[in-house]
Design a protein around this motif. Structure first.
Motif: not given
Length: 149
Positions: A28-31, A39-43, A102-110, A113-121
């Protein structure tokens, strides 16, 4: 069966949390966001129509109100959050996501989701369900410990 090293389990849990946060922070650093800010922003984004409060964030995430207030302040300074007075209660402030958020939301979700997929692979659905159940038991135990005088 050999006795499990409960201290090692605690250390491993701590290392998992630390390494997850470091990995998310790097993603997330580049944002200019940290993992907890994201997490708070997504909430806040999930409640963007009606707004939310610092108290609601505290109830969802825990932690100190001062630390959460500081994180929200940083999100506001970065242009992700705006604050409005609550109609009928001048003491209460509502938090809303900005257009930038709102413009960042898609990036945050993606990204999450990638973090979860890799973590729980390497986990099956059954193992994930077991992990979820066991974590909830631990959180229940911690809640009881926190409530004790």
């Amino acid at each position: 069966m050999a006795e499990l090293d409960r201290e090692q389990i605690l250390r491993d849990n701590r290392r998992i949390c630390i390494q997850m946060e470091q990995w998310a922070n790097a993603s997330l650093a580049h944002r200019e966001l940290t993992a907890i800010q994201a997490q708070i922003l997504m909430y806040i984004l999930s409640r963007s129509e009606q707004g939310t409060s610092l108290t609601a964030i505290h109830q969802e995430f825990g932690g100190s109100m001062a630390a959460l207030s500081s994180m929200v302040k940083r999100l506001k300074e970065k242009g992700y959050v705006r604050v409005e007075q609550c109609a009928g209660d001048d003491r209460r402030k509502l938090l809303f996501a900005t257009e930038k958020a709102k413009k960042t939301e898609e990036f945050l979700c993606r990204t999450t989701r990638q973090i979860r997929q890799r973590l729980y692979a390497c986990f099956s659905q059954e193992k994930l369900a077991t992990l979820d159940r066991l974590q909830k038991k631990m959180l229940g135990n911690l809640s009881l410990l926190i409530q004790q005088p």
